[in-house]
Motif scaffolding. Sequence first.
Motif, PDB file in Angstrom:
ATOM      1  N   UNK A 231       0.832  -1.201   0.000  1.00  0.00           N
ATOM      2  CA  UNK A 231       0.000   0.000   0.000  1.00  0.00           C
ATOM      3  C   UNK A 231       0.869   1.255   0.000  1.00  0.00           C
ATOM      4  N   UNK A 232       1.919   1.240   0.822  1.00  0.00           N
ATOM      5  CA  UNK A 232       2.841   2.377   0.875  1.00  0.00           C
ATOM      6  C   UNK A 232       3.472   2.610  -0.498  1.00  0.00           C
ATOM      7  N   UNK A 233       3.882   1.523  -1.152  1.00  0.00           N
ATOM      8  CA  UNK A 233       4.509   1.653  -2.467  1.00  0.00           C
ATOM      9  C   UNK A 233       3.547   2.257  -3.483  1.00  0.00           C
ATOM     10  N   UNK A 234       2.271   1.873  -3.410  1.00  0.00           N
ATOM     11  CA  UNK A 234       1.290   2.426  -4.344  1.00  0.00           C
ATOM     12  C   UNK A 234       1.118   3.936  -4.131  1.00  0.00           C
ATOM     13  N   UNK A 235       1.057   4.364  -2.888  1.00  0.00           N
ATOM     14  CA  UNK A 235       0.953   5.802  -2.611  1.00  0.00           C
ATOM     15  C   UNK A 235       2.220   6.530  -3.048  1.00  0.00           C
ATOM     16  N   UNK A 236       3.372   5.899  -2.837  1.00  0.00           N
ATOM     17  CA  UNK A 236       4.637   6.517  -3.238  1.00  0.00           C
ATOM     18  C   UNK A 236       4.689   6.699  -4.749  1.00  0.00           C
ATOM     19  N   UNK A 237       4.289   5.662  -5.479  1.00  0.00           N
ATOM     20  CA  UNK A 237       4.263   5.756  -6.948  1.00  0.00           C
ATOM     21  C   UNK A 237       3.273   6.813  -7.426  1.00  0.00           C
ATOM     22  N   UNK A 238       2.239   7.060  -6.622  1.00  0.00           N
ATOM     23  CA  UNK A 238       1.235   8.057  -6.984  1.00  0.00           C
ATOM     24  C   UNK A 238       1.677   9.479  -6.628  1.00  0.00           C
ATOM     25  N   UNK A 239       2.901   9.620  -6.083  1.00  0.00           N
ATOM     26  CA  UNK A 239       3.449  10.950  -5.833  1.00  0.00           C
ATOM     27  C   UNK A 239       3.370  11.430  -4.409  1.00  0.00           C
ATOM     28  N   UNK A 240       3.083  10.541  -3.460  1.00  0.00           N
ATOM     29  CA  UNK A 240       2.986  10.933  -2.051  1.00  0.00           C
ATOM     30  C   UNK A 240       4.365  10.972  -1.389  1.00  0.00           C
ATOM     31  N   UNK A 241       4.529  11.887  -0.426  1.00  0.00           N
ATOM     32  CA  UNK A 241       5.699  11.887   0.452  1.00  0.00           C
ATOM     33  C   UNK A 241       5.421  10.882   1.568  1.00  0.00           C
ATOM     34  N   UNK A 242       6.305   9.917   1.751  1.00  0.00           N
ATOM     35  CA  UNK A 242       6.106   8.854   2.739  1.00  0.00           C
ATOM     36  C   UNK A 242       6.866   9.197   4.015  1.00  0.00           C
ATOM     37  N   UNK A 243       6.125   9.303   5.128  1.00  0.00           N
ATOM     38  CA  UNK A 243       6.703   9.607   6.436  1.00  0.00           C
ATOM     39  C   UNK A 243       6.366   8.481   7.400  1.00  0.00           C
ATOM     40  N   UNK A 244       7.341   7.676   7.746  1.00  0.00           N
ATOM     41  CA  UNK A 244       7.148   6.638   8.759  1.00  0.00           C
ATOM     42  C   UNK A 244       7.564   7.263  10.089  1.00  0.00           C
ATOM     43  N   UNK A 245       6.592   7.704  10.894  1.00  0.00           N
ATOM     44  CA  UNK A 245       6.900   8.545  12.051  1.00  0.00           C
ATOM     45  C   UNK A 245       6.999   7.760  13.358  1.00  0.00           C
ATOM     46  N   UNK A 246       6.829   6.449  13.316  1.00  0.00           N
ATOM     47  CA  UNK A 246       6.877   5.656  14.549  1.00  0.00           C
ATOM     48  C   UNK A 246       7.653   4.373  14.310  1.00  0.00           C
ATOM     49  N   UNK A 247       8.331   3.926  15.351  1.00  0.00           N
ATOM     50  CA  UNK A 247       9.092   2.680  15.299  1.00  0.00           C
ATOM     51  C   UNK A 247       8.990   1.990  16.666  1.00  0.00           C
ATOM     52  N   UNK A 248       7.755   1.642  17.098  1.00  0.00           N
ATOM     53  CA  UNK A 248       7.556   1.158  18.471  1.00  0.00           C
ATOM     54  C   UNK A 248       8.262  -0.154  18.786  1.00  0.00           C
ATOM     55  N   UNK A 249       8.563  -0.956  17.771  1.00  0.00           N
ATOM     56  CA  UNK A 249       9.270  -2.218  18.022  1.00  0.00           C
ATOM     57  C   UNK A 249      10.785  -2.070  17.911  1.00  0.00           C
ATOM     58  N   UNK A 250      11.253  -0.847  17.630  1.00  0.00           N
ATOM     59  CA  UNK A 250      12.698  -0.566  17.510  1.00  0.00           C
ATOM     60  C   UNK A 250      13.373  -1.453  16.464  1.00  0.00           C
ATOM     61  N   UNK A 251      12.674  -1.721  15.369  1.00  0.00           N
ATOM     62  CA  UNK A 251      13.238  -2.566  14.318  1.00  0.00           C
ATOM     63  C   UNK A 251      13.475  -1.819  13.012  1.00  0.00           C
TER      64      UNK A 251
ATOM     65  N   UNK B  81      14.318  -1.774  -4.635  1.00  0.00           N
ATOM     66  CA  UNK B  81      14.699  -1.037  -3.439  1.00  0.00           C
ATOM     67  C   UNK B  81      14.081   0.355  -3.478  1.00  0.00           C
ATOM     68  N   UNK B  82      14.108   1.014  -2.333  1.00  0.00           N
ATOM     69  CA  UNK B  82      13.662   2.399  -2.216  1.00  0.00           C
ATOM     70  C   UNK B  82      14.781   3.224  -1.586  1.00  0.00           C
TER      71      UNK B  82
ATOM     72  N   UNK C 149      11.636  -1.044  10.592  1.00  0.00           N
ATOM     73  CA  UNK C 149      11.154  -1.921   9.517  1.00  0.00           C
ATOM     74  C   UNK C 149      11.211  -1.271   8.144  1.00  0.00           C
ATOM     75  N   UNK C 150      10.691  -0.068   8.034  1.00  0.00           N
ATOM     76  CA  UNK C 150      10.632   0.556   6.710  1.00  0.00           C
ATOM     77  C   UNK C 150      12.000   1.061   6.252  1.00  0.00           C
ATOM     78  N   UNK C 151      12.964   1.083   7.144  1.00  0.00           N
ATOM     79  CA  UNK C 151      14.322   1.411   6.742  1.00  0.00           C
ATOM     80  C   UNK C 151      14.937   0.347   5.849  1.00  0.00           C
ATOM     81  N   UNK C 152      14.440  -0.895   6.010  1.00  0.00           N
ATOM     82  CA  UNK C 152      14.979  -2.001   5.212  1.00  0.00           C
ATOM     83  C   UNK C 152      14.518  -1.947   3.764  1.00  0.00           C
ATOM     84  N   UNK C 153      13.654  -0.986   3.453  1.00  0.00           N
ATOM     85  CA  UNK C 153      13.239  -0.813   2.054  1.00  0.00           C
ATOM     86  C   UNK C 153      14.411  -0.442   1.162  1.00  0.00           C
ATOM     87  N   UNK C 154      15.529  -0.002   1.766  1.00  0.00           N
ATOM     88  CA  UNK C 154      16.707   0.346   0.966  1.00  0.00           C
ATOM     89  C   UNK C 154      17.446  -0.888   0.461  1.00  0.00           C
ATOM     90  N   UNK C 155      17.076  -2.080   0.992  1.00  0.00           N
ATOM     91  CA  UNK C 155      17.727  -3.318   0.578  1.00  0.00           C
ATOM     92  C   UNK C 155      16.789  -4.164  -0.279  1.00  0.00           C
TER      93      UNK C 155
END
Length: 370
Positions: free
Chosen positions: A42-62, A90-91, A64-70
């Motif tokens: 879903x995030x990828x679809x919004x990104x392709x549609x021109x949205x700025x993606x802000x992942x503002x929380x990381x409650x599990x300290x993992x 990758x992103x 997760x969305x940082x791994x999109x670079x790999x």
Amino acid sequence: MQIKTETYNRLSIFDDKGKVRNRIFLIVAKSGWGKGLLGESIVEEYHKAGYVVLCIADPKDEIEYGYSMFEPIESYHVKELRAMGKLQGTKKVKLYHPFTFRIPKYALPETNFYTFPLKTLGRNEWSMIAETSWDTDTIKLLLNVSQNIGKKDGLYGFVHYLRDIVKGQHIGRKVKTDPKNFHLDVTSGTVKSLQDITNYLQPFKTDYFLSSSESKLNLDWKSILSDRENYHVFTSHYLDDPKMKEFCVMALFNAVIKNKEYAKYPILFVIPEVRYLTPFRPQGYQLFLAMGMKDHFSRIRSMGRGMSALMDTQVYSGVDEEVINSATDTLLGELGGIRDVEKVVKAKGYGKDIRNKLTSMEMDNTFFLM
């Protein structure tokens, strides 16, 4: 990955006229069912549609969305992508972390360490820090100080200005008049309120991300909200105190709203495992975080260039009910507990067939649009 609706087995972010609809998604499924893959899609679809993606929380300290670079390498991930007809890829990602003296000395990924200007903090942020309602004398005092400190005043300047207006600056035995308080020779607050506030601020001496308005580490929202090339991933991995971590979520959310005029493109907020932030019947500081989030969710879709949000959780019954109700689209995978199933069935008046689907889906990685 399948999304079951009454007439379709695919979910589109577009309406019948090809325009993206701003929505608040909540994805619920037991661990390992694929809510992460669905969320990423879903995030990828919004990104392709021109949205700025802000992942503002990381409650599990993992992060997760940082791994999109790999590029994906796990077999289950690659297999599911192929089943969905998507190529591995990758992103570009930018990582952000509040400044703290706990930053480890070993090698870290490239990270933007940031601060929040004290002058920008409002009722929501101060209520969360002080764990008290918006109209108390303590909150009024904090707002007064944050609005009147100088642009160069950081945390220590804030506290000393607070002391001066509570105890007063003296000329001999007389209280000096204060030009920021109508030139009156009176004080504000009590010594007890001063002591309480300094206790609330003690953690920020180590997690030192409340700063002056001129700090070079303050987030450049004009740049961030104009950058749709990167995923902007905010983590608090190196903070120890859960309250400090969750305060950053509140402050980031509010900062985006306050700076929405800089947004050249629509925005997608991403909030993984929302139950950690806004649990069922929240208490203490989490109550103020839940109130702030539900208030924003009720208004953001028409703000600026348009805003959407994506939340997920493993436990439906573990999330604050008003946050659940703020979702415009709830996607249910196979649920992990009978309590969750019964709550959904009762809330929606579902029959036995839907109840059975929620306990045992016909296919893996299948979701039901509630």
